[in-house]
Design an enzyme around this catalytic site. Sequence first.
Site, PDB file in Angstrom:
ATOM      1  N   ASP A   1       1.019  -1.243   0.074  1.00 43.61           N
ATOM      2  CA  ASP A   1       0.068  -0.093   0.135  1.00 43.61           C
ATOM      3  C   ASP A   1       0.759   1.238   0.024  1.00 43.61           C
ATOM      4  O   ASP A   1       1.677   1.504   0.967  1.00 43.61           O
ATOM      5  CB  ASP A   1      -1.137  -0.004   1.297  1.00 43.61           C
ATOM      6  CG  ASP A   1      -1.711   1.014   1.304  1.00 43.61           C
ATOM      7  OD1 ASP A   1      -2.427   1.599   0.429  1.00 43.61           O
ATOM      8  OD2 ASP A   1      -1.823   1.698   2.553  1.00 43.61           O
TER       9      ASP A   1
ATOM     10  N   THR B   1      -3.125   5.021  -3.814  1.00 44.32           N
ATOM     11  CA  THR B   1      -1.897   6.112  -3.241  1.00 44.32           C
ATOM     12  C   THR B   1      -0.596   5.713  -3.962  1.00 44.32           C
ATOM     13  O   THR B   1       0.418   6.765  -3.973  1.00 44.32           O
ATOM     14  CB  THR B   1      -1.766   5.271  -1.772  1.00 44.32           C
ATOM     15  OG1 THR B   1      -1.866   3.971  -1.837  1.00 44.32           O
ATOM     16  CG2 THR B   1      -2.650   5.885  -0.720  1.00 44.32           C
ATOM     17  N   THR B   2      -0.291   4.675  -4.707  1.00 50.84           N
ATOM     18  CA  THR B   2       0.801   4.350  -5.428  1.00 50.84           C
ATOM     19  C   THR B   2       0.750   5.294  -6.752  1.00 50.84           C
ATOM     20  O   THR B   2       1.741   5.698  -6.959  1.00 50.84           O
ATOM     21  CB  THR B   2       0.971   2.946  -5.662  1.00 50.84           C
ATOM     22  OG1 THR B   2       0.398   2.271  -4.470  1.00 50.84           O
ATOM     23  CG2 THR B   2       2.436   2.522  -6.074  1.00 50.84           C
TER      24      THR B   2
ATOM     25  N   ASP C   1      -8.905  -0.013   1.756  1.00 46.11           N
ATOM     26  CA  ASP C   1      -8.903   0.605   0.419  1.00 46.11           C
ATOM     27  C   ASP C   1     -10.166   0.237  -0.106  1.00 46.11           C
ATOM     28  O   ASP C   1     -10.546   1.236  -0.729  1.00 46.11           O
ATOM     29  CB  ASP C   1      -7.567   0.084  -0.215  1.00 46.11           C
ATOM     30  CG  ASP C   1      -6.302   0.622   0.154  1.00 46.11           C
ATOM     31  OD1 ASP C   1      -6.343   1.548   1.142  1.00 46.11           O
ATOM     32  OD2 ASP C   1      -5.246   0.704  -0.608  1.00 46.11           O
TER      33      ASP C   1
END
Length: 526
Positions: free
Chosen positions: A60, A93-94, A386
């Site tokens: 994550d 997020t990545t 998520d």
Amino acid sequence: MVEKIFKDEATEEKGERARLASLIGGMAIADLVKTTLGPKGMDKILQSTGRGREVTVTNDGATILKSLHIDNPAAKILVDISKVQDDEVGDGTTSVVVLAGELLREAEKLLASKIHPMTIIAGFRMAAECARNALLQKVVDNKDNEEKFKSDLMKIAMTTLSSKILSQDKEYFAKLAVDAVMRLKGSTNLESIQIIKKPGGSLKDSFLDEGFILDKKIGVGQPKRIENAKILVANTAMDTDKVKIYGARVRVDSMSRVAEIEAAEKEKMKEKVDKIIAHGINCFVNRQLIYNFPEELFANAGILAIEHADFDGIERLALVTGGEIASTFDNPESVKLGHCKLIEEIMIGEDKLIHFSGVEMGQACTIVLRGASRHVLDEAERSLHDALCVLSQTVNDSRVLLGGGWPEMVMAKDVDELARITPGKKSHAIEAFSRALIAIPTIIADNAGLDSAELVAQLRAEHHKEGCTAGIDVISGSVGDMAERGISEAFKVKQAVLLSATEAAEMILRVDEIITCAPRKREDRM
């Protein structure tokens, strides 16, 4: 002689050097999380230097970046955007860091060919606006058709989970997540979905339970099940039935006086318990300890007393049962009691837990995760979190896009067209923006060990046809139809990625001087 402005040891970097330092910092961070992007992304092991050297295994983006100790100011900006993305929409997020990193990489080339940062920023702005409009034209919204909308939610959940540890059982967990979010009926408050982690079993043994589970045992000699419970949730000290007086001296002339003091303490405790019982309750949940004597009194009155309910647990319990946390018991009429149909003890694995079913707040539910080890469970919780975030956002804003690098290609195509019609140096920046967008499908393909150059070229050609739904299908290792594979993403996540990444890149590009202060010196204390 030039006067010195800065103290000794304070350093400054100007112009080109400063800009390079920030660009390189940004790109390094992006390269770090780049390999975790997409369904075939790898995980990172993070080992803390603190006590116990805790180990986290995760892919994550936000979790990885949160745990880094970073010195480079530009890198910190990227860490912040990934945190914001995590808080805002919970997923992507990545992607957001990778996109910002790619924008910086492109900007570096433009700077090298003597294009002013402000021109680049202006171009990026136009490109981001254009990319967003490109997505808006392509969104699908099935809000009115319940069947389709539910299948959209399933697809989004499965897409989100396919890049995480839960990818093996993604259908199973997608269903869990969709059921949990559907219960919320449109609120984005994930408080009422509780996740309990119990080592043991395999991930497949996880389940969703309506109602609320409290990770506590029921005390000795207490009723094991209660129907139509009236619950008083409290935060009060119930451990004063023994003489515990710190630092005070009590002088007594005989043992019997000690007994009197103890009796008085006991009497005081009894009064308190009587006040609590007077609320007409049959379940008392306390955040602090309950000693044997009051517990005995509650048991005699047929009241289930639960002590030491963990902090999150008790706040959530009050929320879910519709009660309020009380700390004084003098006027029972002003205290709001919680209600539920049935309280009983259940077993999960080796542990006994207390199950509250038929609670006041219908949307409450508990997801119990099982798994081989603590690390697997932590990572499963992050992945599920998520998915829950994205789903709850999608229930509110039901616009959906296809996934698998498709949105990036759609944006890149429109941005390229904009670059062709824009006069002046800005067009270079706009073109660079489109290259940065294409980097995302490229990385997805690279992480799956595919020939990215070949695939992206094919994708590009496909996307020049009208109404194309092609994206990268990493399972078969070719360009595939994303609509057929059911790979979807939430529009809100994509939009947040696009806008945050552009803003972050812009902010880093504006830097032309870095001033580092000298660290404060410790005085030598002899």
